[in-house]
Design a protein around this motif. Structure first.
Motif, PDB file in Angstrom:
ATOM      1  N   HIS A   1       0.963  -1.134  -0.034  1.00 18.70           N
ATOM      2  CA  HIS A   1       0.006  -0.023   0.172  1.00 18.70           C
ATOM      3  C   HIS A   1       0.897   1.135   0.040  1.00 18.70           C
ATOM      4  CE1 HIS A   1       0.910  -0.406   4.245  1.00 18.70           C
ATOM      5  NE2 HIS A   1       0.729   0.838   4.213  1.00 18.70           N
ATOM      6  N   PHE A   2       1.954   1.197   0.297  1.00 16.19           N
ATOM      7  CA  PHE A   2       3.181   2.428   0.192  1.00 16.19           C
ATOM      8  C   PHE A   2       3.274   3.068  -1.073  1.00 16.19           C
ATOM      9  CE2 PHE A   2       4.593   0.461   4.287  1.00 16.19           C
ATOM     10  CZ  PHE A   2       4.243   1.501   5.178  1.00 16.19           C
ATOM     11  N   LEU A   3       3.196   1.941  -2.052  1.00 17.77           N
ATOM     12  CA  LEU A   3       3.317   2.512  -3.343  1.00 17.77           C
ATOM     13  C   LEU A   3       1.957   2.749  -4.135  1.00 17.77           C
ATOM     14  CD1 LEU A   3       5.819   2.429  -5.270  1.00 17.77           C
ATOM     15  CD2 LEU A   3       4.960   0.228  -6.434  1.00 17.77           C
ATOM     16  N   GLN A   4       1.757   4.059  -3.855  1.00 17.03           N
ATOM     17  CA  GLN A   4       0.654   4.794  -4.283  1.00 17.03           C
ATOM     18  C   GLN A   4       1.050   5.839  -5.061  1.00 17.03           C
ATOM     19  OE1 GLN A   4      -2.410   3.855  -3.699  1.00 17.03           O
ATOM     20  NE2 GLN A   4      -1.831   2.335  -2.229  1.00 17.03           N
ATOM     21  N   LEU A   5       0.672   5.705  -6.584  1.00 13.77           N
ATOM     22  CA  LEU A   5       1.373   6.681  -7.579  1.00 13.77           C
ATOM     23  C   LEU A   5       0.374   7.546  -7.892  1.00 13.77           C
ATOM     24  CD1 LEU A   5       3.010   3.882  -9.506  1.00 13.77           C
ATOM     25  CD2 LEU A   5       4.122   5.295  -7.827  1.00 13.77           C
ATOM     26  N   CYS A   6       0.635   8.914  -8.110  1.00 17.74           N
ATOM     27  CA  CYS A   6      -0.106   9.833  -9.059  1.00 17.74           C
ATOM     28  C   CYS A   6      -0.287   9.885 -10.455  1.00 17.74           C
ATOM     29  CB  CYS A   6       0.391  11.364  -8.769  1.00 17.74           C
ATOM     30  SG  CYS A   6       1.792  11.681  -9.241  1.00 17.74           S
ATOM     31  N   SER A   7      -1.307  10.617 -10.882  1.00 16.73           N
ATOM     32  CA  SER A   7      -1.489  10.404 -12.428  1.00 16.73           C
ATOM     33  C   SER A   7       0.000  10.697 -13.135  1.00 16.73           C
ATOM     34  CB  SER A   7      -2.600  11.330 -12.707  1.00 16.73           C
ATOM     35  OG  SER A   7      -2.260  12.607 -12.212  1.00 16.73           O
ATOM     36  N   ARG A   8       0.605  11.784 -12.826  1.00 13.96           N
ATOM     37  CA  ARG A   8       2.007  12.196 -13.385  1.00 13.96           C
ATOM     38  C   ARG A   8       2.953  10.784 -13.451  1.00 13.96           C
ATOM     39  NH1 ARG A   8       7.093  13.419 -13.075  1.00 13.96           N
ATOM     40  NH2 ARG A   8       7.156  12.544 -10.838  1.00 13.96           N
ATOM     41  N   GLN A   9       3.036  10.148 -12.391  1.00 14.96           N
ATOM     42  CA  GLN A   9       3.990   9.286 -12.205  1.00 14.96           C
ATOM     43  C   GLN A   9       3.461   7.813 -13.251  1.00 14.96           C
ATOM     44  OE1 GLN A   9       3.665   8.853  -8.124  1.00 14.96           O
ATOM     45  NE2 GLN A   9       5.608   9.259  -7.715  1.00 14.96           N
ATOM     46  N   LEU A  10       2.219   7.900 -13.137  1.00 12.99           N
ATOM     47  CA  LEU A  10       1.806   6.592 -14.101  1.00 12.99           C
ATOM     48  C   LEU A  10       1.986   6.887 -15.532  1.00 12.99           C
ATOM     49  CD1 LEU A  10      -1.519   5.878 -11.938  1.00 12.99           C
ATOM     50  CD2 LEU A  10       0.365   4.558 -12.106  1.00 12.99           C
ATOM     51  N   HIS A  11       1.568   8.279 -15.727  1.00 10.77           N
ATOM     52  CA  HIS A  11       2.038   8.784 -17.188  1.00 10.77           C
ATOM     53  C   HIS A  11       3.020   8.596 -17.681  1.00 10.77           C
ATOM     54  CE1 HIS A  11       1.194  11.020 -20.857  1.00 10.77           C
ATOM     55  NE2 HIS A  11       2.328  11.789 -20.483  1.00 10.77           N
ATOM     56  N   LEU A  12       4.247   8.901 -16.721  1.00 15.47           N
ATOM     57  CA  LEU A  12       5.722   8.959 -17.164  1.00 15.47           C
ATOM     58  C   LEU A  12       5.890   7.453 -17.176  1.00 15.47           C
ATOM     59  CD1 LEU A  12       8.340   9.979 -17.619  1.00 15.47           C
ATOM     60  CD2 LEU A  12       8.636  10.294 -14.978  1.00 15.47           C
ATOM     61  N   ALA A  13       5.507   6.555 -16.301  1.00 18.05           N
ATOM     62  CA  ALA A  13       5.958   5.069 -16.463  1.00 18.05           C
ATOM     63  C   ALA A  13       5.280   4.475 -17.846  1.00 18.05           C
ATOM     64  CB  ALA A  13       5.061   4.439 -15.110  1.00 18.05           C
ATOM     65  N   SER A  14       4.030   5.065 -18.118  1.00 17.93           N
ATOM     66  CA  SER A  14       3.238   4.404 -19.444  1.00 17.93           C
ATOM     67  C   SER A  14       4.222   4.674 -20.738  1.00 17.93           C
ATOM     68  CB  SER A  14       1.859   4.929 -19.347  1.00 17.93           C
ATOM     69  OG  SER A  14       1.112   4.539 -20.609  1.00 17.93           O
ATOM     70  N   ALA A  15       4.722   6.152 -20.592  1.00 16.55           N
ATOM     71  CA  ALA A  15       5.420   6.652 -21.680  1.00 16.55           C
ATOM     72  C   ALA A  15       6.739   6.019 -21.966  1.00 16.55           C
ATOM     73  CB  ALA A  15       5.426   8.115 -21.808  1.00 16.55           C
ATOM     74  N   ALA A  16       7.489   5.761 -20.716  1.00 10.93           N
ATOM     75  CA  ALA A  16       8.675   4.932 -20.825  1.00 10.93           C
ATOM     76  C   ALA A  16       8.549   3.749 -21.279  1.00 10.93           C
ATOM     77  CB  ALA A  16       9.248   5.321 -19.484  1.00 10.93           C
ATOM     78  N   ALA A  17       7.395   2.958 -20.727  1.00 13.32           N
ATOM     79  CA  ALA A  17       7.361   1.540 -21.039  1.00 13.32           C
ATOM     80  C   ALA A  17       7.079   1.328 -22.445  1.00 13.32           C
ATOM     81  CB  ALA A  17       6.180   1.034 -20.235  1.00 13.32           C
ATOM     82  N   ASP A  18       6.155   2.294 -23.061  1.00 11.65           N
ATOM     83  CA  ASP A  18       5.786   2.246 -24.412  1.00 11.65           C
ATOM     84  C   ASP A  18       6.935   2.337 -25.135  1.00 11.65           C
ATOM     85  OD1 ASP A  18       3.199   1.679 -23.899  1.00 11.65           O
ATOM     86  OD2 ASP A  18       2.500   3.796 -24.374  1.00 11.65           O
ATOM     87  N   SER A  19       7.888   3.298 -24.886  1.00 15.41           N
ATOM     88  CA  SER A  19       9.168   3.635 -25.808  1.00 15.41           C
ATOM     89  C   SER A  19      10.126   2.193 -25.512  1.00 15.41           C
ATOM     90  CB  SER A  19      10.022   4.594 -24.948  1.00 15.41           C
ATOM     91  OG  SER A  19      11.253   5.007 -25.805  1.00 15.41           O
ATOM     92  N   LEU A  20      10.196   1.570 -24.526  1.00 11.06           N
ATOM     93  CA  LEU A  20      10.842   0.303 -24.133  1.00 11.06           C
ATOM     94  C   LEU A  20      10.284  -0.738 -25.436  1.00 11.06           C
ATOM     95  CD1 LEU A  20      13.222  -0.968 -22.963  1.00 11.06           C
ATOM     96  CD2 LEU A  20      11.673  -1.832 -21.172  1.00 11.06           C
ATOM     97  N   ARG A  21       9.114  -0.866 -25.154  1.00  7.35           N
ATOM     98  CA  ARG A  21       8.473  -1.765 -26.012  1.00  7.35           C
ATOM     99  C   ARG A  21       8.613  -1.621 -27.483  1.00  7.35           C
ATOM    100  NH1 ARG A  21       4.016  -0.645 -22.623  1.00  7.35           N
ATOM    101  NH2 ARG A  21       3.478  -2.455 -21.190  1.00  7.35           N
ATOM    102  N   HIS A  22       8.685  -0.291 -28.096  1.00  2.94           N
ATOM    103  CA  HIS A  22       9.053  -0.020 -29.391  1.00  2.94           C
ATOM    104  C   HIS A  22      10.421  -0.318 -29.675  1.00  2.94           C
ATOM    105  CE1 HIS A  22       9.249   2.306 -33.093  1.00  2.94           C
ATOM    106  NE2 HIS A  22      10.266   2.682 -32.728  1.00  2.94           N
ATOM    107  N   LEU A  23      11.359   0.105 -28.923  1.00  3.23           N
ATOM    108  CA  LEU A  23      12.733  -0.258 -28.985  1.00  3.23           C
ATOM    109  C   LEU A  23      13.212  -1.751 -29.034  1.00  3.23           C
ATOM    110  CD1 LEU A  23      14.344   2.450 -26.329  1.00  3.23           C
ATOM    111  CD2 LEU A  23      14.683   2.393 -28.887  1.00  3.23           C
ATOM    112  N   LEU A  24      12.508  -2.546 -28.384  1.00  2.00           N
ATOM    113  CA  LEU A  24      12.549  -4.104 -28.265  1.00  2.00           C
ATOM    114  C   LEU A  24      11.812  -4.734 -29.241  1.00  2.00           C
ATOM    115  CD1 LEU A  24      12.991  -4.410 -24.305  1.00  2.00           C
ATOM    116  CD2 LEU A  24      14.723  -4.602 -26.080  1.00  2.00           C
ATOM    117  N   GLY A  25      11.026  -3.930 -29.839  1.00  3.92           N
ATOM    118  CA  GLY A  25      10.023  -4.701 -31.021  1.00  3.92           C
ATOM    119  C   GLY A  25       9.045  -5.507 -30.337  1.00  3.92           C
ATOM    120  N   GLN A  26       8.564  -4.978 -29.275  1.00  8.20           N
ATOM    121  CA  GLN A  26       7.508  -6.093 -28.511  1.00  8.20           C
ATOM    122  C   GLN A  26       5.924  -5.200 -28.956  1.00  8.20           C
ATOM    123  OE1 GLN A  26       8.143  -8.820 -26.127  1.00  8.20           O
ATOM    124  NE2 GLN A  26       9.327  -8.619 -28.042  1.00  8.20           N
TER     125      GLN A  26
END
Length: 213
Positions: free
Chosen positions: A188-213
């Motif tokens: 329960h300590f890992l509560q994330l705000c919308s900015r953090q979730l948006h940044l994580a999503s954008a970085a994850a999408d970038s990684l998927r693209h770079l790895l061809g996933q």
């Protein structure tokens, strides 16, 4: 050697699991590391979480300990806490497609005797801390949070202590149950705000693209 690579027991007990119900934050960390030129650290983050690796197990891995077999990586774990006690050689198969792709990319471009993280523990922790700062994470997230996060996610997804025990290489079911109960109690300590979730999503999408996933 082991005690110098592993964090103190009290630090391991306080570490908040990274990515409790979804690997999105973990993928965000890896995506930012990869885009920042730290491809080996990105691979280590993904594999450490997926395979529930201890910090020392991550830092001691060499390319020659990693076998690529039919699109999957197999890690041979030598001189780990549990293997020292039982005198057994252990291995773990990487299940995450992202972790497999990232690790294969790194292994194929590196000498076999190279460490996965040749710049050592201090550099790994420094980059990990920098990622926490970028995401604005102020609670106790450390490299050991990878093992706790992977174990917590697996347990919440499958509901099986036995499977977590085998994959996490605990010596007994009782120690695995205590570990998982404590880890689940801290998610329960890992509560994330919308900015953090948006940044994580954008970085994850970038990684998927770079790895061809």
């Amino acid at each position: 050697m082991w005690h110098r690579l592993e964090p103190p027991q009290r630090e391991r007990e306080r570490a908040v699991p990274l990515s409790r119900r979804s690997p999105q934050m973990l993928l965000g960390f890896a995506g930012l590391a990869w885009s920042g030129g730290h491809e080996r650290i990105a691979a280590a983050l993904l594999v450490g979480w997926d395979c529930m690796l201890r910090t020392g197990e991550i830092l001691q891995r060499r390319m020659e300990h990693i076998a690529l077999v039919r699109g999957r990586a197999v890690l041979h774990l030598h001189s780990t806490e549990s293997s020292k006690r039982t005198c057994q050689k252990k291995m773990v198969v990487v299940e995450s497609s992202m972790a497999n792709c990232a690790l294969a990319h790194v292994v194929r471009r590196s000498p076999r005797r190279d460490l996965l993280l040749p710049r050592g523990a201090a550099h790994f922790r420094r980059v990990f801390h920098a990622l926490c700062v970028v995401f604005g994470i102020t609670f106790h997230v450390t490299p050991y949070s990878l093992r706790r996060g992977g174990a917590t996610y697996s347990f919440l997804l499958r509901g099986s202590t036995e499977k977590c025990m085998l994959r996490g290489r605990w010596a007994s079911s009782s120690s695995a149950r205590i570990y998982l109960a404590d880890a689940v109690a801290t998610v329960h300590f890992l509560q994330l705000c919308s900015r953090q979730l948006h940044l994580a999503s954008a970085a994850a999408d970038s990684l998927r693209h770079l790895l061809g996933q």
